[in-house]
Design an enzyme around this catalytic site. Structure first.
Site, PDB file in Angstrom:
ATOM      1  N   LYS A 159       0.988  -1.289  -0.270  1.00 37.29           N
ATOM      2  CA  LYS A 159      -0.097  -0.098  -0.040  1.00 37.29           C
ATOM      3  C   LYS A 159       0.949   1.230  -0.037  1.00 37.29           C
ATOM      4  O   LYS A 159       1.025   1.951   1.085  1.00 37.29           O
ATOM      5  CB  LYS A 159      -0.945  -0.192   1.242  1.00 37.29           C
ATOM      6  CG  LYS A 159      -2.179   0.792   0.926  1.00 37.29           C
ATOM      7  CD  LYS A 159      -3.123   0.515   2.356  1.00 37.29           C
ATOM      8  CE  LYS A 159      -4.300   1.645   2.340  1.00 37.29           C
ATOM      9  NZ  LYS A 159      -5.093   1.691   1.126  1.00 37.29           N
TER      10      LYS A 159
HETATM   11  N1  PPE Z   1      -7.762  -1.047  -3.116  1.00 39.76           N
HETATM   12  C1  PPE Z   1      -7.141  -0.023  -3.052  1.00 39.76           C
HETATM   13  C2  PPE Z   1      -6.600   0.597  -3.974  1.00 39.76           C
HETATM   14  C3  PPE Z   1      -7.399   0.477  -1.699  1.00 39.76           C
HETATM   15  O1  PPE Z   1      -6.858   1.822  -1.381  1.00 39.76           O
HETATM   16  C4  PPE Z   1      -8.003  -0.004  -0.785  1.00 39.76           C
HETATM   17  C5  PPE Z   1      -8.138   0.831   0.726  1.00 39.76           C
HETATM   18  C6  PPE Z   1      -8.389  -1.109  -0.774  1.00 39.76           C
HETATM   19  C7  PPE Z   1      -8.430  -2.012  -2.109  1.00 39.76           C
HETATM   20  C8  PPE Z   1      -9.435  -1.980   0.182  1.00 39.76           C
HETATM   21  O2  PPE Z   1      -8.447  -2.401   1.292  1.00 39.76           O
HETATM   22  P1  PPE Z   1      -9.099  -2.712   2.658  1.00 39.76           P
HETATM   23  O3  PPE Z   1      -9.065  -1.275   3.213  1.00 39.76           O
HETATM   24  O4  PPE Z   1      -7.703  -3.409   3.528  1.00 39.76           O
HETATM   25  O5  PPE Z   1     -10.331  -3.469   2.814  1.00 39.76           O
HETATM   26  N2  PPE Z   1      -8.357   2.112   0.537  1.00 39.76           N
HETATM   27  C9  PPE Z   1      -7.786   2.825   1.812  1.00 39.76           C
HETATM   28  C10 PPE Z   1      -7.578   4.239   1.346  1.00 39.76           C
HETATM   29  C11 PPE Z   1      -8.855   5.246   0.825  1.00 39.76           C
HETATM   30  C12 PPE Z   1      -8.357   6.616   0.948  1.00 39.76           C
HETATM   31  O6  PPE Z   1      -9.307   7.507   0.047  1.00 39.76           O
HETATM   32  O7  PPE Z   1      -7.525   7.024   1.477  1.00 39.76           O
HETATM   33  C13 PPE Z   1      -9.156   2.934   2.762  1.00 39.76           C
HETATM   34  O8  PPE Z   1     -10.156   2.304   2.439  1.00 39.76           O
HETATM   35  O9  PPE Z   1      -8.697   2.830   3.883  1.00 39.76           O
END
Ligand code: PPE
Length: 307
Positions: A159
């Site tokens: 990430k």
């Molecule tokens: N894909 C991406 C690209 C992504 O950024 C997130 C989380 C996910 C999938 C889902 O991952 P999880 O949160 O572990 O279920 N995105 C984070 C950031 C959003 C933002 O605008 O900043 C979040 O949801 O916290």
């Protein structure tokens, strides 16, 4: 939307929100090598609060840092404790948690050299990511003109801060074009994920989601897969095309910020009934029960604290 809380945990101690600043020559600001997390804490039904999947998020932060070749100068346990400490310092019964690992100022040039690895943890109140109606009514998405990362160009399992340039471009384009969110395709043209969410479709009662190859291994995705299987649904991790999304009975996004957000329209085509479908609604209901501590089977996903 301006966000604010009292304190930010910065390199091992709590500082005032307005004092948590960095120099403009901070390496990550220029080159994007950094890692972050997004975590949520919820008020539980018994009057306490709990961080959802804290240890797994911290583990992913350390994994991201490892992939990027950054050594975090704290242990996972120290970061877990610091997150709870920050929530308490900000008197937050629920909210969003943003740990960030970045390369500080020192030498310039692409090589991070011996610049310090710095860690900050911010927490703030954050409601529905895609608007208050999104969770109930669903959102409208647009297939992005921007392709999601190739696995050997960006490190998709991390990430990583820099990975999000692609997300920002896609999101900005989608919003400018009147949509709520973007769906990005992978380098081979299959559906990958949203700008900040994983994606699921339902057809003939079977739930399908993108395999982990080039997407972020979302913890909400992982939780929803487990909850769905527990409820008796068949879940397959298999790539699918954008036209499969068009003809899905239901589609939804998952993410820490987005939680479980139904998709009611994709590229001007109505998905299913054009509202949150029964599978999405059921899974949403289960998910919110779990985060609120109402399902003892999933207690191990919760780290409780009290203000
Ligand atoms: N894909 C991406 C690209 C992504 O950024 C997130 C989380 C996910 C999938 C889902 O991952 P999880 O949160 O572990 O279920 N995105 C984070 C950031 C959003 C933002 O605008 O900043 C979040 O949801 O916290």
């Amino acid at each position: 939307m301006a966000i604010k809380a009292d304190k930010i945990w910065f390199d091992g101690k709590l500082v005032d929100w307005d004092e948590a600043n960095v120099h403009v020559l901070t390496h990550t600001l220029h080159y994007g090598l950094g890692a972050f997390e997004g975590i949520r804490a919820y008020k539980t039904s018994d009057g306490r609060s709990a961080v959802f999947r804290l240890k797994e998020h911290t583990r992913r932060l350390f994994d991201s840092a490892k992939i990027l070749g950054m050594e975090i100068p704290f242990t996972e346990e120290e970061i877990n404790n610091a997150i709870i400490e920050t929530l308490k310092a900000n008197k937050l019964e629920e909210g969003y948690i943003r740990p960030l690992v970045f390369v500080g100022a020192g030498a310039m040039g692409v090589h991070p050299g011996t610049n310090p690895i710095r860690v900050a943890i911010a927490t703030w109140p954050w409601g529905a990511y895609l608007g208050d109606d999104a969770l109930l009514k669903g959102i409208r998405v647009k297939t992005s003109t921007f392709t999601r990362h190739h696995v050997n160009i960006m490190m998709t399992k991390a990430k990583a801060c820099g990975n999000y340039v692609n997300s920002v471009l896609a999101k900005t384009e989608a919003v400018a074009d009147g949509y709520d969110e973007a769906v990005l395709l992978d380098t081979e043209g299959y559906v990958a994920e949203g700008s900040g969410e994983n994606i699921f479709i339902v057809r003939n009662g079977i739930i399908k989601t993108t395999p982990l190859t080039s997407i972020l291994a979302g913890l909400t995705r992982n939780s929803v897969i487990e909850l769905a299987r527990d409820l008796g649904y068949t879940v397959v991790e298999e790539r699918f095309t954008r036209d499969k999304l068009y003809i899905a009975e239901e589609a939804f996004f998952t993410g820490t910020a987005a939680e479980l957000t139904p998709i009611r329209e994709a590229d001007r085509r109505t998905i299913g009934e054009g509202q949150a479908g029964p599978v999405a609604r059921k899974l949403q209901e289960e998910f919110f029960k779990v985060v609120k501590g109402e399902n003892p089977k999933y207690e191990h996903w919760l780290d409780y604290y009290t203000i």
